[in-house]
Design a protein around this motif. Sequence first.
Motif, short mmCIF file in Angstrom:
data_model
loop_
_atom_site.label_atom_id
_atom_site.label_comp_id
_atom_site.label_asym_id
_atom_site.label_seq_id
_atom_site.Cartn_x
_atom_site.Cartn_y
_atom_site.Cartn_z
N TYR A 19 0.84 -1.19 0.00
CA TYR A 19 0.00 0.00 0.00
C TYR A 19 0.88 1.25 0.00
O TYR A 19 1.94 1.26 0.63
N PRO A 20 0.44 2.32 -0.68
CA PRO A 20 1.23 3.56 -0.65
C PRO A 20 1.21 4.18 0.74
O PRO A 20 0.20 4.18 1.42
N ARG A 32 7.73 9.00 0.12
CA ARG A 32 6.65 8.11 -0.29
C ARG A 32 7.23 6.73 -0.56
O ARG A 32 8.20 6.57 -1.27
N ARG A 34 6.12 2.13 -0.31
CA ARG A 34 5.06 1.13 -0.28
C ARG A 34 5.25 0.28 0.98
O ARG A 34 6.35 -0.10 1.32
#
Length: 90
Positions: A19-20, A32, A34
Amino acid sequence: NSNRAAIGHLQRQRYGRLYPLLLVSTDGSTVRLRYSEPKRILMMPLDSNTLPEAERKARLRRQFPSKPKAKEEETFEGIDLDTYKKFWKK
């Protein structure tokens, strides 16, 4: 082959869904990346050894608030017991 999962286990260590996530460091910079859990923001813990003494003590006070003071127990010294005498009789 659909029978492969029934015969043995899957060879991968983790599931493929990532998920980001926005990672915020202590100096305010963001990255940013994952992540395996669905979160939006993850903040890095603040090192309390690098803070000034006054700010470190203020953070500790907020984290561990003081215990509430014990209340005094009621005493029956100021009560006139003759007013309740009617409830004692059978």
